[in-house]
Structure formats: C-alpha cells, structure tokens
Design a protein around this motif. Structure first.
Motif, short mmCIF file in Angstrom:
data_model
loop_
_atom_site.label_atom_id
_atom_site.label_comp_id
_atom_site.label_asym_id
_atom_site.label_seq_id
_atom_site.Cartn_x
_atom_site.Cartn_y
_atom_site.Cartn_z
N LEU A 190 58.64 -20.56 38.14
CA LEU A 190 60.05 -20.95 38.24
C LEU A 190 60.20 -22.43 38.54
CD1 LEU A 190 61.40 -17.87 40.25
CD2 LEU A 190 61.85 -18.42 37.85
N ARG A 191 59.33 -22.98 39.39
CA ARG A 191 59.40 -24.41 39.68
C ARG A 191 59.04 -25.24 38.46
NH1 ARG A 191 56.37 -27.02 43.23
NH2 ARG A 191 58.03 -28.54 43.63
N GLU A 192 58.13 -24.73 37.64
CA GLU A 192 57.80 -25.43 36.40
C GLU A 192 58.99 -25.48 35.45
OE1 GLU A 192 54.42 -23.24 35.03
OE2 GLU A 192 52.98 -24.37 36.24
N LYS A 193 59.91 -24.54 35.61
CA LYS A 193 61.15 -24.52 34.81
C LYS A 193 62.21 -25.43 35.42
CE LYS A 193 59.90 -21.16 31.92
NZ LYS A 193 59.85 -21.31 30.45
N GLY A 194 61.89 -26.05 36.55
CA GLY A 194 62.83 -26.98 37.18
C GLY A 194 63.72 -26.36 38.24
N ILE A 195 63.43 -25.13 38.65
CA ILE A 195 64.24 -24.46 39.67
C ILE A 195 63.75 -24.87 41.06
CG2 ILE A 195 64.93 -22.23 40.62
CD1 ILE A 195 64.66 -21.07 37.81
N ASN A 196 64.68 -25.25 41.92
CA ASN A 196 64.40 -25.64 43.30
C ASN A 196 64.25 -24.39 44.16
OD1 ASN A 196 64.41 -27.16 45.82
ND2 ASN A 196 66.57 -26.60 46.00
N ILE A 197 63.11 -24.24 44.84
CA ILE A 197 62.85 -23.03 45.63
C ILE A 197 62.69 -23.40 47.10
CG2 ILE A 197 61.27 -21.11 46.05
CD1 ILE A 197 60.63 -21.07 43.12
N ASN A 198 63.54 -22.77 47.91
CA ASN A 198 63.49 -22.93 49.36
C ASN A 198 63.15 -21.59 49.99
OD1 ASN A 198 65.59 -22.38 51.88
ND2 ASN A 198 64.44 -24.27 52.09
N MET A 199 62.28 -21.62 51.01
CA MET A 199 61.86 -20.39 51.66
C MET A 199 62.17 -20.42 53.15
SD MET A 199 58.36 -19.29 49.74
CE MET A 199 58.30 -19.26 47.93
N PHE A 200 62.38 -19.22 53.67
CA PHE A 200 62.67 -19.04 55.08
C PHE A 200 61.50 -18.37 55.76
CE2 PHE A 200 64.38 -16.06 58.37
CZ PHE A 200 64.77 -17.02 59.30
N ALA A 201 60.98 -18.99 56.81
CA ALA A 201 59.98 -18.42 57.72
C ALA A 201 58.54 -18.51 57.22
CB ALA A 201 60.33 -16.99 58.09
N MET A 202 58.27 -18.06 55.99
CA MET A 202 56.91 -18.08 55.48
C MET A 202 56.91 -18.50 54.02
SD MET A 202 54.91 -14.82 57.16
CE MET A 202 56.08 -13.57 56.60
N ALA A 203 55.77 -19.05 53.58
CA ALA A 203 55.64 -19.49 52.20
C ALA A 203 54.18 -19.35 51.77
CB ALA A 203 56.10 -20.94 52.04
N ASP A 205 59.65 -25.86 47.15
CA ASP A 205 60.09 -27.24 47.40
C ASP A 205 60.27 -27.51 48.88
OD1 ASP A 205 60.91 -28.57 44.60
OD2 ASP A 205 61.40 -26.44 44.54
N SER A 206 60.64 -26.48 49.64
CA SER A 206 60.83 -26.65 51.09
C SER A 206 60.77 -25.28 51.75
CB SER A 206 62.18 -27.32 51.40
OG SER A 206 63.26 -26.57 50.86
N VAL A 207 60.43 -25.28 53.04
CA VAL A 207 60.40 -24.04 53.80
C VAL A 207 60.79 -24.36 55.24
CG1 VAL A 207 57.91 -24.31 54.21
CG2 VAL A 207 58.97 -22.08 54.57
N THR A 208 61.61 -23.51 55.81
CA THR A 208 61.96 -23.65 57.23
C THR A 208 61.07 -22.69 58.02
OG1 THR A 208 63.70 -22.00 56.97
CG2 THR A 208 64.35 -24.30 56.78
N VAL A 209 60.47 -23.20 59.08
CA VAL A 209 59.51 -22.39 59.84
C VAL A 209 59.74 -22.57 61.33
CG1 VAL A 209 57.75 -22.53 58.04
CG2 VAL A 209 57.76 -24.22 59.88
N ALA A 210 59.24 -21.62 62.07
CA ALA A 210 59.22 -21.71 63.54
C ALA A 210 57.82 -21.36 64.01
CB ALA A 210 60.24 -20.76 64.15
N ASP A 211 57.43 -21.92 65.12
CA ASP A 211 56.13 -21.60 65.72
C ASP A 211 56.28 -20.26 66.44
OD1 ASP A 211 53.95 -21.38 67.56
OD2 ASP A 211 53.56 -23.52 67.30
N GLN A 212 55.75 -19.22 65.83
CA GLN A 212 55.95 -17.88 66.38
C GLN A 212 55.28 -17.69 67.74
OE1 GLN A 212 58.01 -15.58 65.20
NE2 GLN A 212 58.60 -16.99 63.57
N TYR A 213 54.15 -18.34 67.93
CA TYR A 213 53.51 -18.24 69.25
C TYR A 213 54.41 -18.83 70.32
CZ TYR A 213 50.01 -18.56 72.96
OH TYR A 213 49.34 -18.43 74.15
N GLN A 214 55.05 -19.97 70.02
CA GLN A 214 55.94 -20.59 71.00
C GLN A 214 57.16 -19.71 71.28
OE1 GLN A 214 56.97 -24.58 69.89
NE2 GLN A 214 54.88 -25.35 70.09
N ILE A 215 57.65 -18.99 70.27
CA ILE A 215 58.75 -18.05 70.52
C ILE A 215 58.30 -16.96 71.48
CG2 ILE A 215 60.24 -16.30 69.49
CD1 ILE A 215 60.43 -18.02 67.01
N GLY A 216 57.09 -16.43 71.24
CA GLY A 216 56.56 -15.42 72.16
C GLY A 216 56.43 -15.96 73.57
#
Length: 357
Positions: free
Chosen positions: A141-154, A162-173
C-alpha cells in the motif's frame, strides 16, 4: 503532568476548537477562516505535509484526503471513542472518512487493508495487534503512495508504515504499581511489612502486554505489599476479570489491593468487588491502566467510596486527539528514527483528575 503541557500551541487550539467540540456537539460550526479571509495555519498544517508544486496556481484545489480507519473493534468503549474522535477531526479538515472493524481478526484486517486501495484511500490509520501479519500488505500500500499510520504497535520493517504512536508499556505498568503503592502508604501508614495482600490481573497475550505486566510486578517493591496471586487472563474479557475477583474472594478474602492491566478489566473488577459486602470499601483499592470517560467517573466516585478504582496510569490522555494529527504529518519533526511518536506517561488520581477532564 497536565495534559496541556504536551501539546504544540497550534494543536491545542485545534483540539479545543474542533476535536472536543465535534465529539460533544457535532452541530457546532467551526471557524476555518482567519481574519481577512486567509486560511488558518492550524488548518493548512493537517495535509500530510503536501505543498503546491512549483508554479502551481495559488487558487488550485487542495488534495482530497480519503482516510480509512481500520480498527480492532467498535464494541469496546476505548476503541469506539477513539475512532469517533479521529473521524470528527478528519472531517473537520475536509477529509472523507471510512471506519471499519476487523474484530480482532488479523486475516480480516489484511482483507480490509487491501480494500482500502479499492476504496480510494489516501491515508490509513490502523492498530496492528499482529504486526507481522499485516507487514506485506502495508508495504504494498505504501508503494502505491498511501500514507499509513499505526497505533501502539507496528511491524519491524520501517517500509510498512509512515508513522506510529507508541507508549512504553513497562512504564505504564510501573505507573499502575506506583499509584497502588502510594495509596497503600497513605491508607495504611502504620502497616507492617508484608501485611497488605495484593493481587494482579494480568493479560500476557503479546510481548507488549507482557511488558506492562512486568511493570505492574514492581508493586512488590513496597515492603508492605504481599502479592498473593497473579491471575493471567486469556483475553481482554470483562467476564474473565469478574471471575478473577470471585476467585480472589474465595482464595484470598483479605486482599486489599488489585492491579488491573486494562481499564475494561478494572471496570469489571470494580462492579464485582462492590457487590461483596465483606469488603471494607474504605480500605480496598483497584488500580488501572489506560483511560476512558467511565474510568474517570469511577476514580472521582472513589473519593466517597462509591467506586473502588482509585487511580490509573496511562499514556497521554491526549492520545485520541493526537493520533489523527500524527497521521496528518503535524508531528513529523518529533518522530524518532523508528518513525515513532512516543507518548508521555501520566498518573491520574482523584487529586489531579480535573487537569485531565
């Protein structure tokens, strides 16, 4: 940390003018034009970094964004609310939006991602519960020019997103554990070492969840705490959390502290524990991870012991508002070399909860 300390100034204005207002009252009109008729800078920034080609007319139409949100489920409050927020924000920017659920099935997720191209998507936001399963389709899909954003894991392959939002799960624990530890010290100031029984409701279903579970284990660093049992659930199922509380009351009825992996589990545990008359509500606490509106209500109600959920440890409470703007490219300058935007971790208690409402 108050949530307004982690936002760019323009984004905070955008959030106040658009995201919250849209979610609460979708009929509210937004002012998208600055004084004098020039487009507002906070609007033009949400265009995935697109700029007119050299020599292009200043009056040419901007690129039409078509956003597909491919989401794990639309039947759990956290996911549903987050999808609603992202949809409202994107539509406020003039984007077309489609939201689908893959019901926690990776094969269905792959099919839905493939359908995004057919539907003309220019941008995709998804949550990869099994990153390896969607790597190949995302690369295509990215090769087709589609921008891909992910939440939590990638996926490990940087070409898959293209981008991912993450949190340090150990720190949450750790934050969940620290909230519990602080409450124990305040509630039982004279308790002897090992005299306060605690249980942990874990969810070791993947590597990231295990990191959070390990962070919760640090509750044992408080010498007053005696961790009598860890209940390991097989799924994020409120019924399993309720069963764990029932089992706890049979096996360890003197328990005073319960740590829960997710908000949905803590909410279920709270309902069940409140039904036991032998529990001394003033001296019993449930501590959660994550954040949603019902969890906030329960934390506030715990002041009068009308709920047993005392606090939560979570990544930024702005996560729902930030996700779309990370996808749109507004935070590209804050991505690390893994294309990650890393959320700060906050601890929310009755004493500071108004800062996050």
């Amino acid at each position: 940390m108050p949530k307004n300390t982690i936002r760019k100034g323009e984004f905070e204005m955008k959030k106040l003018r658009k995201a919250i207002s849209l979610l609460i009252a979708c009929t509210l009109a937004f002012s998208l034009v600055a004084c004098g008729g020039a487009p507002s800078s906070t609007v033009t920034s949400a265009t995935s970094g697109s700029t007119p080609a050299s020599g292009a007319s200043e009056t040419s139409e901007p690129e039409q964004h078509v956003l597909s949100i491919v989401w794990p489920t639309l039947s759990i409050d956290f996911y549903t609310t987050m999808a609603d927020v992202m949809k409202a924000q994107a539509e406020a920017e003039g984007w077309q939006v489609d939201v689908v659920s893959y019901d926690f099935n990776s094969a269905t997720q792959v099919t839905q991602l493939e359908n995004c191209e057919t539907m003309g998507a220019t941008d995709i936001i998804t949550c990869a519960l099994d990153p390896d399963a969607i790597e190949d389709v995302c690369v295509r899909l990215r090769e087709k020019g589609i921008n891909i954003n992910m939440f939590a894991m990638a996926p490990d392959n940087l070409d898959a997103y293209d981008s991912v939002t993450v949190a340090d799960q150990y720190q949450i624990g750790e934050a969940i554990a620290q909230n519990a530890s602080d409450w124990v010290d305040a509630t039982f100031p004279d308790a002897e070492d090992g005299s306060i029984d605690a249980v942990i409701i874990k969810l070791p279903t993947d590597a990231e969840n295990i990191k959070r579970d390990e962070g919760m284990d640090t509750i044992a660093n408080n010498p007053k705490i005696n961790v009598v049992r860890s209940y390991e659930l097989s799924a994020e199922d409120p019924v399993e959390a309720q069963n764990a509380i029932d089992m706890m009351m049979l096996e360890y009825p003197d328990t005073k502290v319960v740590l829960c992996h997710f908000a949905s589990l803590a909410l279920a545990a709270d309902v069940t524990a409140m039904g036991y008359s032998q529990i001394d509500r003033e001296h019993f606490g449930i501590f959660s991870g994550d954040w949603d509106s019902e969890l906030a209500n329960r934390i506030q109600a715990s002041v009068n012991n009308e709920s047993l959920i005392r606090a939560t440890g979570t990544y930024s409470t702005n996560a729902m508002e930030l996700q779309f703007y990370v996808c749109a490219g507004e935070y590209d300058d804050e991505l690390n070399d893994q294309k990650q935007y890393v959320y700060p971790i906050v601890r929310i208690t009755p004493e500071n909860i108004n800062e996050y409402l």
